[in-house]
Enzyme design. Sequence first.
Site, PDB file in Angstrom:
ATOM      1  N   ASP A 101      46.248  16.926   3.683  1.00  0.00           N
ATOM      2  CA  ASP A 101      45.175  16.606   4.047  1.00  0.00           C
ATOM      3  C   ASP A 101      43.636  17.010   3.513  1.00  0.00           C
ATOM      4  OD1 ASP A 101      43.627  14.088   4.482  1.00  0.00           O
ATOM      5  OD2 ASP A 101      43.171  15.572   5.831  1.00  0.00           O
TER       6      ASP A 101
ATOM      7  N   LEU B  77      60.159   7.294  23.555  1.00  0.00           N
ATOM      8  CA  LEU B  77      60.919   7.013  24.444  1.00  0.00           C
ATOM      9  C   LEU B  77      60.904   8.608  24.807  1.00  0.00           C
ATOM     10  CD1 LEU B  77      63.829   5.207  23.391  1.00  0.00           C
ATOM     11  CD2 LEU B  77      62.392   4.765  24.718  1.00  0.00           C
TER      12      LEU B  77
ATOM     13  N   GLU C 287      58.117  17.848  20.796  1.00  0.00           N
ATOM     14  CA  GLU C 287      57.154  18.383  20.823  1.00  0.00           C
ATOM     15  C   GLU C 287      57.149  19.252  18.955  1.00  0.00           C
ATOM     16  OE1 GLU C 287      57.579  16.468  24.440  1.00  0.00           O
ATOM     17  OE2 GLU C 287      58.595  17.969  23.677  1.00  0.00           O
TER      18      GLU C 287
END
Length: 159
Positions: A128, A75, A114
């Site tokens: 990672d 949204l 953001e």
Amino acid sequence: MAGLTHFDEGGHAHMVDVSDKPVTARIAVARGAVRMSAETLAMITEGRAKKGDVLAVARLAGIMAAKKTADLIPLCHPLPITKVALDLVADPTLPGVVVEATVKTGGQTGVEMEALTAVSVACLTIYDMVKAVEKSMQIEGIRLVLKDGGKSGRYEAET
């Protein structure tokens, strides 16, 4: 559902109509951290990670993530982002890396999501890149620390 803007009168999710809101300068700052062993942190800061410059790659990943937030969060409005900056600081007292993202726009809605997305993806990228050395790292404390602009004005988290 009173007060929740992403739900209509029937309780159904919808994208908020911001067309009547004025365009204003907006900023959001988010912060989080990746906690790890002192040995893993030293490997990162000394540039010994086999996958390369961990902090540089995480910074780029965070910038890219901020620009893709509307594609990830159903949204969120796509926004004309005018600035994304990530600060990644090795903190031996954690030990770990503290990640802070600052996002700016001139728009009709804020950039909190953001900034939060940028921090989240930067932290995930750090994980990672060194998970082969330490799988027990913890991503923690991701939160909004500042937002300004728009109808609700300024918010600063307590430290």
